[in-house]
Design a protein around this motif. Structure first.
Motif, PDB file in Angstrom:
ATOM      1  N   THR A 135      21.306   9.340   0.763  1.00 48.07           N
ATOM      2  CA  THR A 135      20.736  10.532   0.871  1.00 48.07           C
ATOM      3  C   THR A 135      19.309  10.160   0.810  1.00 48.07           C
ATOM      4  O   THR A 135      18.671  10.871   1.831  1.00 48.07           O
ATOM      5  CB  THR A 135      20.821  10.684  -0.529  1.00 48.07           C
ATOM      6  N   ILE A 136      18.302   8.909   0.317  1.00 52.02           N
ATOM      7  CA  ILE A 136      17.464   9.166   1.221  1.00 52.02           C
ATOM      8  C   ILE A 136      16.968   8.434   2.699  1.00 52.02           C
ATOM      9  O   ILE A 136      16.078   9.281   2.950  1.00 52.02           O
ATOM     10  CB  ILE A 136      16.832   7.355   0.079  1.00 52.02           C
ATOM     11  N   ALA A 137      17.612   8.269   3.202  1.00 59.30           N
ATOM     12  CA  ALA A 137      17.689   7.585   5.284  1.00 59.30           C
ATOM     13  C   ALA A 137      17.736   9.356   4.881  1.00 59.30           C
ATOM     14  O   ALA A 137      16.594   9.891   5.751  1.00 59.30           O
ATOM     15  CB  ALA A 137      18.688   7.845   5.501  1.00 59.30           C
ATOM     16  N   LYS A 138      18.544  10.409   4.398  1.00 59.46           N
ATOM     17  CA  LYS A 138      18.502  11.941   5.327  1.00 59.46           C
ATOM     18  C   LYS A 138      16.783  12.747   4.195  1.00 59.46           C
ATOM     19  O   LYS A 138      16.491  13.494   4.994  1.00 59.46           O
ATOM     20  CB  LYS A 138      19.760  13.127   4.986  1.00 59.46           C
ATOM     21  N   LEU A 139      16.484  12.288   3.319  1.00 52.54           N
ATOM     22  CA  LEU A 139      15.451  13.078   2.701  1.00 52.54           C
ATOM     23  C   LEU A 139      14.285  12.048   3.947  1.00 52.54           C
ATOM     24  O   LEU A 139      13.389  13.713   3.926  1.00 52.54           O
ATOM     25  CB  LEU A 139      15.159  12.776   1.319  1.00 52.54           C
ATOM     26  N   LYS A 140      14.335  11.238   3.887  1.00 49.62           N
ATOM     27  CA  LYS A 140      13.058  10.230   4.930  1.00 49.62           C
ATOM     28  C   LYS A 140      13.142  11.310   6.283  1.00 49.62           C
ATOM     29  O   LYS A 140      11.867  11.467   6.608  1.00 49.62           O
ATOM     30  CB  LYS A 140      13.215   9.243   5.213  1.00 49.62           C
ATOM     31  N   ALA A 141      14.258  11.153   6.786  1.00 50.33           N
ATOM     32  CA  ALA A 141      13.815  11.836   8.405  1.00 50.33           C
ATOM     33  C   ALA A 141      14.339  14.012   8.405  1.00 50.33           C
ATOM     34  O   ALA A 141      14.940  14.198   8.722  1.00 50.33           O
ATOM     35  CB  ALA A 141      15.974  11.246   8.713  1.00 50.33           C
ATOM     36  N   LYS A 142      14.499  14.297   7.302  1.00 50.08           N
ATOM     37  CA  LYS A 142      13.920  15.537   6.461  1.00 50.08           C
ATOM     38  C   LYS A 142      15.362  15.956   7.269  1.00 50.08           C
ATOM     39  O   LYS A 142      15.456  17.851   7.628  1.00 50.08           O
ATOM     40  CB  LYS A 142      12.613  16.201   7.781  1.00 50.08           C
ATOM     41  N   ASP A 143      16.374  15.467   7.268  1.00 49.97           N
ATOM     42  CA  ASP A 143      17.203  16.169   7.839  1.00 49.97           C
ATOM     43  C   ASP A 143      18.371  16.419   5.922  1.00 49.97           C
ATOM     44  O   ASP A 143      19.401  16.423   5.660  1.00 49.97           O
ATOM     45  CB  ASP A 143      18.631  14.567   8.072  1.00 49.97           C
TER      46      ASP A 143
ATOM     47  N   ASN B 288      21.299   5.310  -1.151  1.00 50.77           N
ATOM     48  CA  ASN B 288      20.795   5.074   0.713  1.00 50.77           C
ATOM     49  C   ASN B 288      21.242   6.113   1.135  1.00 50.77           C
ATOM     50  O   ASN B 288      19.925   7.006   2.326  1.00 50.77           O
ATOM     51  CB  ASN B 288      21.482   3.725   0.871  1.00 50.77           C
TER      52      ASN B 288
END
Length: 136
Positions: free
Chosen positions: A21-29, A19
């Motif tokens: 990692t997905i949030a960071k990917l979506k945020a382009k972080d 979860n």
């Protein structure tokens, strides 16, 4: 670069790590992503699909051999249901990942031999063909 807290999360709670990692990917972080663990998980997913393909193919071949060559009418329906289910699951897997067809073709001879060994051990008095007689 991976931080100590990212490694700890990955080791302690895989679902929470997903979860996060997905949030960071979506945020382009991208700088905050645990790249090494992400690579490990993606490699694991690819391996899982190949193992599932091989396992389902073996179950399918074993039940096809039983249905075609073992005279046990009381078992036919169960074998036929298993054949149908494995065909559907293999079809779904190949639809989702068409490149797995290459893996299927590559590993088929080995899976055929394993399936043949299984049914020969289970039904030693029955005769089974040494070679696959149908098209892939």
């Amino acid at each position: 670069m991976q931080t100590q807290s990212q490694q700890t999360l990955y080791e302690q709670d895989l679902a929470a790590w997903f979860n996060d990692t997905i949030a960071k990917l979506k945020a382009k972080d991208f700088d905050a992503i645990d790249i090494d663990s992400l690579i490990e998980e993606i490699e694991g997913l690819a391996g899982r699909d190949r193992r599932e393909l091989k396992n389902r193919l073996k179950v399918l071949l074993v039940h096809l051999l039983k249905r075609l060559y073992v005279d046990a009418p009381q078992d036919y329906r169960g074998w036929e249901l298993t054949i149908q289910e494995q065909r559907e699951q293999l079809s779904d897997l190949l639809e989702q990942s068409p490149s797995l067809r290459n893996h299927l073709i590559k590993t088929f001879p080995d899976i055929w031999q394993r399936s043949l060994s299984t049914v020969r051990a289970e039904y030693p008095s029955d005769q089974f063909p040494a070679e696959w007689q149908f098209s892939l």
